[in-house]
Design an enzyme around this catalytic site. Structure first.
Site, PDB file in Angstrom:
ATOM      1  N   GLU A 230       8.928 -55.470 -81.331  1.00  0.00           N
ATOM      2  CA  GLU A 230       8.199 -55.662 -80.070  1.00  0.00           C
ATOM      3  C   GLU A 230       6.692 -55.534 -80.282  1.00  0.00           C
ATOM      4  O   GLU A 230       6.021 -54.677 -79.688  1.00  0.00           O
ATOM      5  CB  GLU A 230       8.694 -54.661 -79.031  1.00  0.00           C
ATOM      6  CG  GLU A 230      10.145 -54.898 -78.657  1.00  0.00           C
ATOM      7  CD  GLU A 230      10.638 -54.090 -77.460  1.00  0.00           C
ATOM      8  OE1 GLU A 230      10.051 -53.034 -77.184  1.00  0.00           O
ATOM      9  OE2 GLU A 230      11.598 -54.525 -76.811  1.00  0.00           O
TER      10      GLU A 230
ATOM     11  N   GLU B 243      18.110 -57.587 -78.978  1.00  0.00           N
ATOM     12  CA  GLU B 243      18.311 -56.434 -78.090  1.00  0.00           C
ATOM     13  C   GLU B 243      18.603 -56.947 -76.693  1.00  0.00           C
ATOM     14  O   GLU B 243      17.895 -57.832 -76.188  1.00  0.00           O
ATOM     15  CB  GLU B 243      17.048 -55.562 -77.979  1.00  0.00           C
ATOM     16  CG  GLU B 243      16.742 -54.732 -79.182  1.00  0.00           C
ATOM     17  CD  GLU B 243      15.621 -53.744 -78.934  1.00  0.00           C
ATOM     18  OE1 GLU B 243      15.460 -53.262 -77.789  1.00  0.00           O
ATOM     19  OE2 GLU B 243      14.883 -53.467 -79.899  1.00  0.00           O
TER      20      GLU B 243
HETATM   21  C1  BG6 Z   1      13.248 -51.748 -76.597  1.00  0.00           C
HETATM   22  C2  BG6 Z   1      13.049 -50.997 -77.884  1.00  0.00           C
HETATM   23  O1  BG6 Z   1      12.059 -51.830 -75.920  1.00  0.00           O
HETATM   24  O2  BG6 Z   1      14.050 -51.202 -75.620  1.00  0.00           O
HETATM   25  C3  BG6 Z   1      14.130 -49.987 -78.208  1.00  0.00           C
HETATM   26  O3  BG6 Z   1      12.866 -51.855 -78.971  1.00  0.00           O
HETATM   27  C4  BG6 Z   1      14.537 -49.281 -76.933  1.00  0.00           C
HETATM   28  O4  BG6 Z   1      13.664 -49.119 -79.195  1.00  0.00           O
HETATM   29  C5  BG6 Z   1      15.090 -50.305 -75.967  1.00  0.00           C
HETATM   30  O5  BG6 Z   1      15.428 -48.221 -77.118  1.00  0.00           O
HETATM   31  C6  BG6 Z   1      15.619 -49.729 -74.668  1.00  0.00           C
HETATM   32  O6  BG6 Z   1      14.659 -48.913 -74.082  1.00  0.00           O
HETATM   33  P1  BG6 Z   1      14.986 -47.414 -73.679  1.00  0.00           P
HETATM   34  O7  BG6 Z   1      13.702 -46.852 -73.241  1.00  0.00           O
HETATM   35  O8  BG6 Z   1      15.987 -47.505 -72.602  1.00  0.00           O
HETATM   36  O9  BG6 Z   1      15.515 -46.739 -74.895  1.00  0.00           O
END
Ligand code: BG6
Length: 466
Positions: free
Chosen positions: A175, A363
């Site tokens: 990111e 993701e």
């Molecule tokens: C993304 C990141 O922004 O979102 C991850 O690359 C992160 O590292 C994921 O865990 C989900 O966000 P969060 O804050 O719910 O863990």
């Protein structure tokens, strides 16, 4: 659902070293920027030295460092073709500027990749996922310092050389556009840094990313290397031309990173943005040459969408893209992230139209509080629904003609949240017995979604419900 997914589709899950491994000082690992943010990437930064005891949730995380064989076996049971994780830079170069890498850190990832190989799980490896050696922040001032490019290049070459026979899919910075919102996490700068300082640091990171692309091609010619963007579409809140243009600018503020990494140069709209905002950064002719080493594919995260408006009286939405207002037509998760499966189809089309390069969703997922029933089962139908609906839209995008390499859902096993460092924000198909106070046995347990994802993978998407 009709066949949409190609037979080569890489189904799997995604994690990051600092959110799963724990063992934060084991085998000579150095302190990372992440170790200094025990409350997550938007929390305060604390002072620490390497004599500290395990006191924060992330210090042990889910102890993947020691329990990875059990976890990989569970991923294999679900049928994973691919596992995305990251290498902790501080296991390889504990302070970032050493001449020689740390052998015990390198040996750990050898063991991990060998374990994946046993089950034919393809590693997709991020070089830097929200962490960097704290030594490079303390002694060099983070990515604001041009010397970081060399340290990163050396780190990248070291791991490419070591794992060239084991890892054929790589990502540079997780990111990379997030530095605009979380400068300490992204580029090792204090949160009150000026825009010029942040964009200069980002520029160094973009050059470092391009140098890693070149090194990867030289060292592992049969590998593929991609960038990684925080994706999310911004819609105009109304059809007022001002709102449409505002949404266009908001989307460009993150697509800019893709433009540099895929097209190899700064786009015109950024030159204008820099001029109008008194942002002045140094870009050398040599940097411009390096930037021409562009990525093979584009990877991105997708959790939510949002809206842009010129009406400043409307409050901004919560979530991972900060300057948006809520969409009145969409529901939200318990953490206020708006759920928009069709936005994923739209985004895949936008990115493919713009770049004509293969795309990888690395993701996507739902963070939710899972409550075991009286027999200890976790019936996470809400997660199944979320993932099903998003995957249906991935299938639609593939039918639209978009080239999608794979899908790795975020946090296939419960892990520590990046934004808030909570354990209770769970994404997994596998439950981990640990709470926000760090209590629990760390036992792993299959949730209902575990069996659901297994059927989706084994049917290559045909088990999805429209
Ligand atoms: C993304 C990141 O922004 O979102 C991850 O690359 C992160 O590292 C994921 O865990 C989900 O966000 P969060 O804050 O719910 O863990």
């Amino acid at each position: 659902m009709n066949q949409a997914f190609p037979d080569t589709f890489l189904w799997g899950g995604a994690t990051a070293a600092n959110q799963v491994e724990g063992a934060y000082l084991t085998d000579n690992k150095g302190l990372s920027s992440s170790d200094l943010q025990p409350q997550g990437i938007f929390g305060p930064t604390i002072e620490r030295n390497s004599d500290n005891e395990n006191v924060y949730i992330k210090d042990m995380a889910i102890d993947f460092y020691h329990r990875y064989p059990e976890d990989i076996a569970l991923f294999a049971e679900m049928g994973f073709k691919c596992l995305r994780t990251s290498i902790a830079w501080t296991r390889i170069f504990p302070n970032g500027d050493e001449q020689q890498p740390n052998e015990s850190g390198l040996a750990f990832y050898d063991r991990l990749f060998d374990e994946m190989k046993k089950y034919n799980i393809e590693p997709l490896i991020t070089l830097s996922h929200y962490e960097m050696p704290y030594g490079l922040i303390k002694n060099y001032g983070g990515w604001g310092n041009r010397q970081l490019i060399d340290f990163f290049e050396n780190y990248a070459k070291t791991v490419f050389t070591r794992y060239k026979d084991k890892v054929k899919h790589w990502l540079t910075f997780n990111e990379i556009n997030m530095s605009l919102h979380a400068p300490f996490t992204g580029v090792g700068l204090p949160p009150d840094s000026s825009k010029s300082e942040i964009y200069q640091a980002i520029h160094h990171q973009l050059v470092a990313s391009a140098k890693a692309v070149k090194a990867c091609r030289d060292i592992i010619p049969d590998a593929k290397i991609g960038n990684m963007l925080l994706g999310g579409i911004v819609y105009p809140l109304t059809c007022k031309p001002e709102d449409v243009l505002k949404a266009h600018h908001e989307n460009n503020s993150w697509l800019f990173f893709g433009d540099v990494q895929v097209r190899g140069r700064y786009p015109g709209y950024m030159q204008r943005y820099f001029q109008e905002n008194n942002i002045s950064i140094t870009i050398t002719d040599e940097d411009k040459q390096w930037l021409q080493n562009t990525v093979d594919f584009i990877s991105f995260s997708y959790y939510m969408s949002g809206c842009a408006t010129t009406d400043e009286t409307l409050s901004t939405a919560k979530g991972n893209i900060l300057s948006m207002v809520p969409n009145p037509y969409l529901p939200s998760s318990e953490w206020g992230w708006q759920v928009d499966p069709q936005g994923l189809r739209y985004l895949l089309n936008v990115l493919y139209d713009r770049y004509q390069k293969p795309l990888f969703i690395v993701e996507n997922g739902l963070g939710a509080k899972d409550l075991p029933d009286t027999e200890g089962n976790i019936n996470d139908d809400y997660r199944i629904q979320y993932l099903n609906d998003h995957l249906v839209q991935v299938g639609e995008a593939i039918k639209d003609g978009v080239d999608v390499m794979g899908y790795t859902s975020w946090g296939p096993i419960d892990l520590v949240s990046a934004s808030s460092a909570e354990m209770s924000k769970r994404y997994g198909f596998i439950y981990v017995d640990r709470n926000d106070n760090g209590e629990g046995s760390l036992e792993r347990r299959r949730k209902k979604s575990f069996h659901w994802y297994q059927s989706v993978i084994s049917s290559n998407g045909k088990a999805l419900k429209k």
